[in-house]
Design a protein around this motif. Structure first.
Motif, mmCIF file in Angstrom:
data_model
loop_
_atom_site.group_PDB
_atom_site.id
_atom_site.type_symbol
_atom_site.label_atom_id
_atom_site.label_comp_id
_atom_site.label_asym_id
_atom_site.label_seq_id
_atom_site.Cartn_x
_atom_site.Cartn_y
_atom_site.Cartn_z
ATOM 1 N N LEU A 146 0.908 -1.191 -0.024
ATOM 2 C CA LEU A 146 -0.029 -0.151 -0.049
ATOM 3 C C LEU A 146 0.871 1.279 -0.014
ATOM 4 C CD1 LEU A 146 -2.949 1.273 0.058
ATOM 5 C CD2 LEU A 146 -2.759 1.187 2.758
ATOM 6 N N GLN A 147 1.957 1.276 0.872
ATOM 7 C CA GLN A 147 2.806 2.479 0.681
ATOM 8 C C GLN A 147 3.397 2.612 -0.720
ATOM 9 O OE1 GLN A 147 5.527 1.104 4.201
ATOM 10 N NE2 GLN A 147 4.953 2.883 4.871
ATOM 11 N N ASP A 148 3.858 1.379 -1.358
ATOM 12 C CA ASP A 148 4.463 1.658 -2.842
ATOM 13 C C ASP A 148 3.439 2.227 -3.599
ATOM 14 O OD1 ASP A 148 6.760 0.737 -2.027
ATOM 15 O OD2 ASP A 148 6.393 -1.400 -2.742
ATOM 16 N N CYS A 149 2.107 1.819 -3.528
ATOM 17 C CA CYS A 149 0.904 2.511 -4.242
ATOM 18 C C CYS A 149 0.894 3.968 -3.860
ATOM 19 C CB CYS A 149 -0.530 1.449 -4.285
ATOM 20 S SG CYS A 149 -0.309 -0.264 -4.626
ATOM 21 N N LEU A 150 0.883 4.381 -2.816
ATOM 22 C CA LEU A 150 0.651 5.562 -2.703
ATOM 23 C C LEU A 150 1.754 6.476 -3.225
ATOM 24 C CD1 LEU A 150 -0.863 5.065 0.910
ATOM 25 C CD2 LEU A 150 -2.146 5.790 -1.069
ATOM 26 N N GLU A 151 2.992 5.959 -3.031
ATOM 27 C CA GLU A 151 4.082 6.735 -3.594
ATOM 28 C C GLU A 151 4.096 6.832 -4.995
ATOM 29 O OE1 GLU A 151 6.414 8.286 -1.608
ATOM 30 O OE2 GLU A 151 5.693 7.283 0.277
ATOM 31 N N VAL A 152 3.668 5.736 -5.760
ATOM 32 C CA VAL A 152 3.451 6.079 -7.166
ATOM 33 C C VAL A 152 2.452 6.961 -7.296
ATOM 34 C CG1 VAL A 152 2.933 4.809 -9.033
ATOM 35 C CG2 VAL A 152 4.373 3.674 -7.759
ATOM 36 N N MET A 153 1.185 6.974 -6.602
ATOM 37 C CA MET A 153 0.291 8.179 -7.067
ATOM 38 C C MET A 153 0.696 9.139 -6.784
ATOM 39 S SD MET A 153 -3.091 6.099 -5.354
ATOM 40 C CE MET A 153 -3.949 7.669 -5.342
ATOM 41 N N GLN A 154 1.493 9.435 -5.786
ATOM 42 C CA GLN A 154 1.850 10.843 -5.473
ATOM 43 C C GLN A 154 3.084 11.515 -6.567
ATOM 44 O OE1 GLN A 154 4.087 11.440 -1.705
ATOM 45 N NE2 GLN A 154 3.385 13.536 -1.548
ATOM 46 N N LYS A 155 3.796 10.519 -6.999
ATOM 47 C CA LYS A 155 5.136 10.930 -7.756
ATOM 48 C C LYS A 155 4.247 11.318 -9.362
ATOM 49 C CE LYS A 155 8.943 8.785 -5.339
ATOM 50 N NZ LYS A 155 9.962 7.992 -5.555
ATOM 51 N N GLU A 156 3.357 10.283 -9.499
ATOM 52 C CA GLU A 156 2.839 10.478 -11.079
ATOM 53 C C GLU A 156 1.527 11.293 -11.044
ATOM 54 O OE1 GLU A 156 2.546 6.870 -13.112
ATOM 55 O OE2 GLU A 156 4.576 6.528 -12.858
ATOM 56 N N GLU A 157 1.320 11.874 -9.950
ATOM 57 C CA GLU A 157 0.126 12.738 -9.767
ATOM 58 C C GLU A 157 -1.228 12.031 -10.172
ATOM 59 O OE1 GLU A 157 1.005 16.293 -11.651
ATOM 60 O OE2 GLU A 157 2.520 16.954 -10.357
ATOM 61 N N GLN A 158 -1.436 10.953 -9.824
ATOM 62 C CA GLN A 158 -2.646 10.466 -10.243
ATOM 63 C C GLN A 158 -3.542 10.205 -9.009
ATOM 64 O OE1 GLN A 158 -1.330 6.152 -11.370
ATOM 65 N NE2 GLN A 158 -0.107 7.016 -13.263
ATOM 66 N N SER A 159 -5.018 10.157 -9.348
ATOM 67 C CA SER A 159 -5.839 9.991 -8.357
ATOM 68 C C SER A 159 -6.461 8.629 -8.153
ATOM 69 C CB SER A 159 -7.133 10.835 -8.940
ATOM 70 O OG SER A 159 -7.863 10.130 -10.159
ATOM 71 N N SER A 160 -5.911 7.620 -8.902
ATOM 72 C CA SER A 160 -6.182 6.376 -8.698
ATOM 73 C C SER A 160 -5.338 5.294 -9.285
ATOM 74 C CB SER A 160 -7.966 5.983 -8.955
ATOM 75 O OG SER A 160 -7.899 5.904 -10.305
ATOM 76 N N LEU A 161 -5.283 4.157 -8.940
ATOM 77 C CA LEU A 161 -4.562 3.119 -9.777
ATOM 78 C C LEU A 161 -5.433 2.021 -10.060
ATOM 79 C CD1 LEU A 161 -1.316 2.854 -7.421
ATOM 80 C CD2 LEU A 161 -1.466 3.856 -9.431
ATOM 81 N N SER A 162 -4.980 1.294 -11.278
ATOM 82 C CA SER A 162 -5.840 0.161 -11.727
ATOM 83 C C SER A 162 -5.818 -1.054 -10.789
ATOM 84 C CB SER A 162 -5.194 -0.534 -12.833
ATOM 85 O OG SER A 162 -5.531 -1.764 -13.426
ATOM 86 N N PRO A 163 -6.884 -1.884 -10.514
ATOM 87 C CA PRO A 163 -6.667 -2.938 -9.471
ATOM 88 C C PRO A 163 -5.641 -3.840 -9.911
ATOM 89 C CG PRO A 163 -9.106 -2.456 -10.135
ATOM 90 C CD PRO A 163 -7.885 -1.453 -10.970
ATOM 91 N N HIS A 164 -5.117 -4.054 -11.151
ATOM 92 C CA HIS A 164 -4.235 -5.053 -11.702
ATOM 93 C C HIS A 164 -2.927 -4.554 -11.428
ATOM 94 C CE1 HIS A 164 -7.566 -6.925 -13.639
ATOM 95 N NE2 HIS A 164 -7.774 -5.785 -14.098
ATOM 96 N N VAL A 165 -2.606 -3.365 -10.735
ATOM 97 C CA VAL A 165 -1.171 -2.836 -10.431
ATOM 98 C C VAL A 165 -0.593 -4.046 -9.300
ATOM 99 C CG1 VAL A 165 -1.704 -1.518 -8.347
ATOM 100 C CG2 VAL A 165 0.158 -0.817 -10.057
ATOM 101 N N LEU A 166 -1.179 -4.467 -8.552
ATOM 102 C CA LEU A 166 -0.514 -5.545 -7.747
ATOM 103 C C LEU A 166 -0.731 -6.867 -8.335
ATOM 104 C CD1 LEU A 166 -1.916 -4.269 -4.163
ATOM 105 C CD2 LEU A 166 0.517 -4.129 -5.024
#
Length: 723
Positions: A146-166
């Motif tokens: 979850l930390q990795d997902c939040l870091e990626v969202m912040q760096k790429e300025e995304q509001s959400s991620l695909s469920p398939h990212v994990l």
């Protein structure tokens, strides 16, 4: 998947069988293409290096970590475990709103576009482990994920991620075949089973009588989707789950007549028990429901729902375990009533599970003559709604009066046999003395070096584990492979190296046991060991922990500290753990060096008297070194805090199966081995039998048979044979 692999000093828990998660994750074609089909930009003569974006790097890194996790099949516990305070501070630093729930923190799901979110706080983070689950997409993972997902969202300025990212590592052909076979088996049984409304009335009444559900209406059975599998006359309980509420598994309940008036009920799940995470009845729960009754069986859930109209769910493994993966599904309820059965075991499980669910919202139905299990209460015509309303709060004050303890005392008096604990099947003499194996106790076990302490205690624990006692082994002296080999041999009661064709058969059965191992070996720090034990109790509801042995936990302490003070400190912490966690701890301690002809006593335990003082039970494996088998070993109980009974009984070691058994009385004779004489004169002086010591004369006469000069023959000297 597990960042702890990169940390030194990481402790692990290893289960006999590989764990499968509630929601399996697999490769998606889009994500796989991100890793393999990147356009390459290179100069002539330069190596081919793909240009990977931050998101792709995260996917690749997650893939590698997922591979390591699946390869090891371990559940890790880092040296510095995550705390709820750490999680809250991190979420605040990322400006993520959260709700403080009972067992989880609730945050908005990052795997759904904000414009299409149904529930704004549908992602749950376990306060104890950091494991998260999104109920809308069924994406789950560790706190590091979850930390990795939040870091990626912040760096790429995304509001959400695909469920398939994990990503999950691709299944092997064998695993995929096994999963498909289980799915076909589930679909086959379900398609061949029939609703009770389609069964002839006489046949349906016979089946209901067999399972003691004559008071359960066909409407209730239809509401919960219960069917009848006619080939085996079994009840079928479905497991619907996932976003599409598809059929994920089933549980079969069959009845078998043993005696004229006794019926035994057997359960079987597809997939296997370790992968079966069905909260039966959850599909009928409305989002607005705020109260639920949790039962220990599917039939009890039917009885509660029909009689009270309240939402009711059944735990997938009964009173043996409440998997943390199910906690997010119970977060919506402000009141949880635990009515797990009508015996003392269900009462103890209710108190343990209420800690996971949150004490302040849980109420418990105390078992008793007028409050049996829900199905029995319905059959007796009792008012189930009144029983649920009369349930007592799980939270309690530090000081109580006898008025508050009165009902608990009555329950123990009424269920004396169950209060005594789980009985051993291989050691009936141990049942006679200790009465049973009870939660929350500390047992100290000792014996001479090389007498077979680990071999005996492995069968001692295996016997209990085969009866459903969730067991955690901490073997610091013997590695897990060797220990598992010994236990598998004891389980199969034969040498499998001589019958390799039977290995898969016995290994499959052994996998089903609730048995786990700590991956420690050699000297360890007591704090790390205790943290791992606490972690295992939370995740797997461990009831029995074996520590082999105490001396290996003392090596990591400072050399300047008194070793006896260190030992007392460790024993005190283990005593506190067993009491607070309601978990039985068996601690192996080496004895002091004693003469070969002297029996060990409680005072022979290494260290100060604190070990025997804190222990509820003290067991000593006695060995007569001057006597050949059979009959050279015996087990002595020198302390029994439960009812005070102590005693000793002989043991026989069966080498072919590495097991101990109680010998048949009157069948064994002890044969003393004459020590090698130093001279002929010494032999003549001592005589063939040798005088008994005065202070041991009574003991020797009571335990040894009378020997004639013809019975005692020394194989050591040719001159003696001639005599």
């Amino acid at each position: 998947m597990w960042r702890g692999l990169l940390l030194k000093g990481t402790a692990c828990l290893l289960q006999v069988s590989a764990q499968r998660f509630l929601h399996q994750r697999h490769f998606s074609s889009q994500c796989f293409s991100l890793l393999t089909n990147r356009s390459l930009h290179k100069l002539p003569g330069t190596p081919c290096i793909p240009r990977i974006k931050q998101t792709d790097f995260f996917l690749f890194n997650n893939l590698i970590r997922s591979y390591k996790k699946d390869a090891k099949s371990t559940v890790e516990f880092p040296l510095s475990p995550i705390t709820v305070t750490d999680i809250k501070q991190y979420l605040r630093s990322k400006e993520i709103p959260f709700h403080d729930g009972y067992s989880c923190l609730h945050i908005p799901s990052i795997f759904i576009d904000p414009s299409t979110r149904k529930d704004s706080f549908s992602l749950f983070i376990n306060k104890t482990t950091g494991q998260f689950l999104c109920k809308d997409t069924l994406v789950e993972g560790s706190w590091e994920d979850l930390q990795d997902c939040l870091e990626v969202m912040q760096k790429e300025e995304q509001s959400s991620l695909s469920p398939h990212v994990l990503l999950g590592f691709p299944e092997s052909p064998e695993e995929q075949e096994e999963r498909e076979r289980e799915l076909r088996e589930v679909q086959g049984i379900w398609s061949r089973s029939v609703p009770f409304t389609d069964v002839l009335e006489d046949e349906a009444q016979l089946i209901k009588t067999m399972f003691q559900i004559t008071k359960i209406s066909n409407a209730t059975l239809k509401k919960f989707g219960v069917r009848l599998f006619k080939p085996t006359k079994s009840l079928v309980f479905p497991w619907f789950g996932g976003p599409d509420s598809s059929l994920k598994g089933i549980k079969l309940l069959s009845a078998q007549s043993v005696d004229a008036d006794k019926v035994v009920y057997n359960e079987a799940t597809v997939p296997k028990c370790n992968s079966y995470f069905n909260l039966f009845g959850l599909a009928l729960v409305n989002r607005m429901d705020s109260e639920v009754v949790v039962t220990g069986s599917e039939l009890d859930a039917l009885a509660v729902s029909q009689s009270t109209g309240l939402p009711s769910v059944a735990l997938p493994r009964g009173v043996s375990c409440l998997p943390p993966a199910l906690l997010p599904y119970l977060e919506q309820f402000k009141r949880v009533t635990l009515w797990l059965g009508g015996d003392i075991r269900s009462w103890e499980a209710s108190k343990i599970f209420s800690r996971k669910l949150g004490l302040r919202r849980c109420t418990l139905v105390r078992p008793g003559e007028f409050q049996p299990c829900p199905l029995e209460a319905l059959s007796q015509g009792k008012n189930l709604s009144r029983i649920v309303k009369a349930s007592i709060p799980a939270a309690h004050k530090s000081i109580v009066s006898f008025k508050q303890l009165r009902d608990d005392v009555f329950v123990e008096l009424m269920n004396t046999d169950q209060v005594a604990g789980v009985k051993w099947t291989r050691f009936p003499e141990l049942n006679r003395i200790l009465k049973g194996h009870r939660k929350g106790e500390l047992t100290v076990f000792t014996g001479p070096t090389g007498s077979g302490k680990t071999t005996f205690i492995s069968e001692f624990a295996l016997d209990l584990c085969m009866q459903g006692v969730n067991t955690l082994w901490g073997s610091f002296e013997i590695n897990n492979v060797r220990l598992a080999k010994t236990m598998l041999t004891q389980f199969a009661m034969q040498r499998l190296e001589e019958n390799l064709e039977q290995y898969d058969f016995w290994a499959d059965k052994f996998e089903e046991l609730p048995l786990y191992f700590m991956t420690f070996h050699g000297q360890q720090n007591i704090k790390t060991v205790l943290d791992t034990m606490q972690h295992a109790v939370y995740l797997y509801d461990i009831n029995h922990v074996i520590i082999d042995n105490l001396q290996f936990m003392m090596g990591q302490e400072s050399l300047s500290v008194d070793k006896f003070a260190v030992q007392d400190h460790i024993i005190g912490m283990l005593r506190k753990f067993s009491t607070n966690s309601s978990c039985h701890v068996t601690l192996i301690i080496h004895p002091r060096k004693e003469e070969d002809d002297r029996e060990l006593q409680t005072a022979s335990i290494f260290g100060s008297a604190k070990a025997s003082q804190e222990a509820d039970n003290v067991l000593i494996l006695q060995e007569k070194k001057l006597v050949t088998s059979p009959g050279r070993r015996s087990l002595q109980v020198t302390k029994n805090r439960f009812d005070g009974d102590v005693g000793i009984f002989p043991l026989d070691f069966i080498k072919s199966s590495l097991t101990f058994s109680t010998p048949i009385k009157g069948k064994q004779k002890l044969r003393k081995v004459a020590p090698k004489p130093e001279s002929e004169a010494e032999v003549q002086e001592k005589g063939s039998d040798g005088p008994l010591k005065k202070d041991e004369g009574k003991k020797e006469k009571a335990t040894k048979t009378v020997k004639t000069s013809q019975e005692v023959k020394s194989p050591l000297s040719g001159s003696e044979k001639a005599k």
